[in-house]
Design a protein around this motif. Structure first.
Motif, mmCIF file in Angstrom:
data_model
loop_
_atom_site.group_PDB
_atom_site.id
_atom_site.type_symbol
_atom_site.label_atom_id
_atom_site.label_comp_id
_atom_site.label_asym_id
_atom_site.label_seq_id
_atom_site.Cartn_x
_atom_site.Cartn_y
_atom_site.Cartn_z
ATOM 1 N N GLU A 166 4.619 -6.459 -0.942
ATOM 2 C CA GLU A 166 5.039 -5.679 -2.102
ATOM 3 C C GLU A 166 4.563 -4.245 -1.986
ATOM 4 O OE1 GLU A 166 5.083 -3.644 -5.794
ATOM 5 O OE2 GLU A 166 3.225 -4.187 -4.737
ATOM 6 N N HIS A 200 6.849 -1.013 -2.221
ATOM 7 C CA HIS A 200 6.572 -0.085 -3.309
ATOM 8 C C HIS A 200 6.330 1.327 -2.764
ATOM 9 C CE1 HIS A 200 5.161 0.495 -7.554
ATOM 10 N NE2 HIS A 200 4.636 1.576 -6.993
ATOM 11 N N HIS A 249 9.008 3.858 -3.983
ATOM 12 C CA HIS A 249 8.383 4.735 -4.969
ATOM 13 C C HIS A 249 8.447 6.184 -4.477
ATOM 14 C CE1 HIS A 249 4.408 5.825 -7.289
ATOM 15 N NE2 HIS A 249 5.473 6.384 -7.844
ATOM 16 N N THR A 291 -1.727 -4.091 -11.233
ATOM 17 C CA THR A 291 -0.994 -2.939 -11.766
ATOM 18 C C THR A 291 -1.554 -2.471 -13.110
ATOM 19 O OG1 THR A 291 1.219 -2.036 -12.146
ATOM 20 C CG2 THR A 291 0.834 -4.259 -12.955
ATOM 21 N N SER A 298 1.154 0.908 -4.243
ATOM 22 C CA SER A 298 0.804 0.212 -5.479
ATOM 23 C C SER A 298 -0.591 -0.398 -5.444
ATOM 24 C CB SER A 298 1.828 -0.892 -5.771
ATOM 25 O OG SER A 298 1.874 -1.834 -4.704
ATOM 26 N N LEU A 303 11.853 -1.277 -7.956
ATOM 27 C CA LEU A 303 10.487 -1.550 -7.506
ATOM 28 C C LEU A 303 10.117 -3.013 -7.710
ATOM 29 C CD1 LEU A 303 8.499 1.631 -8.659
ATOM 30 C CD2 LEU A 303 9.595 1.147 -6.465
#
Length: 294
Positions: free
Chosen positions: A149, A153, A157, A224, A263, A195
């Protein structure tokens, strides 16, 4: 040859962890958890478990994990750990955030969650207690999901910060220059989809039981919400995770709208040099603190 060596290393590591686990005392929560799990299987269909169970896990985990950061704003002692002390939270911003979250959760994420049952059926993913992986396997799988992930990201991003598309999508998330935990999923619906897709890649790769879906949801939310909390609290157990970015890393991104795109981990920003401004900022802050102490 290299592949065989890797497999042998992983097998050895697995056996070593299994051996250590055999010496650990029995988990007193295991039996109650087993009873609750089997009760769920006996009283609800797989569709209900996959859909409404997943929604419940997400909503309960999200708002419970937001509670500490929300409470910190009322505790004077905790303000010394707030990163942007000149930008306190306001009720107006928090209420606006909450309303947007409810829309995203129930009109964007819920339709995606409704596909969970069909995903588990298509890949023949088990629900039974006997098929559930051991805790250390779950931990390893969640870490693997986080690595995947994080890569997704970082690149997506960074793309969303491109000057031609930033104002149309990602600008919504940057409405709050000083982030707070509940703002973690405050975003444009398209960003939620773009995302958020990275969340599911690891599930496709690693998922061998429905419990991983829920474990990974909780781990991802924990991370997060922490990096958006606005507080750099000492003794944070997440800082024990290798290469963990943390609140200061991501808070800088919200302050400056550039750099620190990953992230969870720091390695992608380190490799591509997108953390250079953050490193310079840290050095400047250290010098200030040194001069103040003198």
């Amino acid at each position: 040859m290299a592949m065989n060596d890797t497999v042998n290393i992983l097998n050895s590591a697995y056996l070593a962890v299994e051996y250590i686990d055999s010496f650990l005392p029995d988990n007193p929560l295991q039996q109650p958890f087993k009873n609750a799990w089997n009760y769920m299987l006996d009283n609800y269909t797989k569709f209900q478990i996959a859909t409404w169970g997943s929604l419940l896990v997400h909503e309960v985990a999200y708002f419970l994990l937001c509670v500490p950061g929300f409470v910190f704003q009322f505790i004077p002692y905790m303000q010394k750990y707030k990163i942007q002390q000149d930008k306190p939270e306001t009720w107006e911003k928090q209420w606006k955030c909450f309303k947007t979250l409810l829309f995203n959760h129930f009109f964007i994420q819920l339709p995606l969650i409704c596909g969970t049952y069909y995903f588990t059926e298509y890949f023949n993913i088990p629900y039974e207690w006997e098929e559930m992986p051991r805790w250390y396997v779950l931990v390893a799988q969640c870490f693997g999901c986080a690595v995947i992930e994080d890569a997704w990201h970082y690149f997506l991003h960074r793309l969303l910060h491109h000057k031609r598309i930033y104002k149309y999508i990602h600008k919504v998330h940057h409405e709050f220059v000083s982030p707070f935990g509940m703002q973690a999923e405050y975003a444009h619906p398209l960003e939620t989809l773009i995302l958020g897709a990275g969340f599911f890649i690891g599930i496709v790769v690693f998922c061998n039981h429905v419990v991983l879906l829920w474990a990974w949801v909780i781990c991802r939310l924990m991370e997060t919400i922490d990096v958006h909390s606005g507080y750099d609290v000492p003794l944070n157990p997440l800082h024990l995770v290798p290469f963990y970015a943390g609140a200061r890393f991501h808070d800088f991104h919200h302050m400056n709208f550039i750099g620190n795109y990953a992230s969870t981990f720091t390695w992608w920003d380190r490799i591509f040099g997108t953390d250079s401004q953050f490193i310079a900022y840290q050095e400047k802050e250290k010098k200030k603190q040194f001069i103040t102490k003198k």
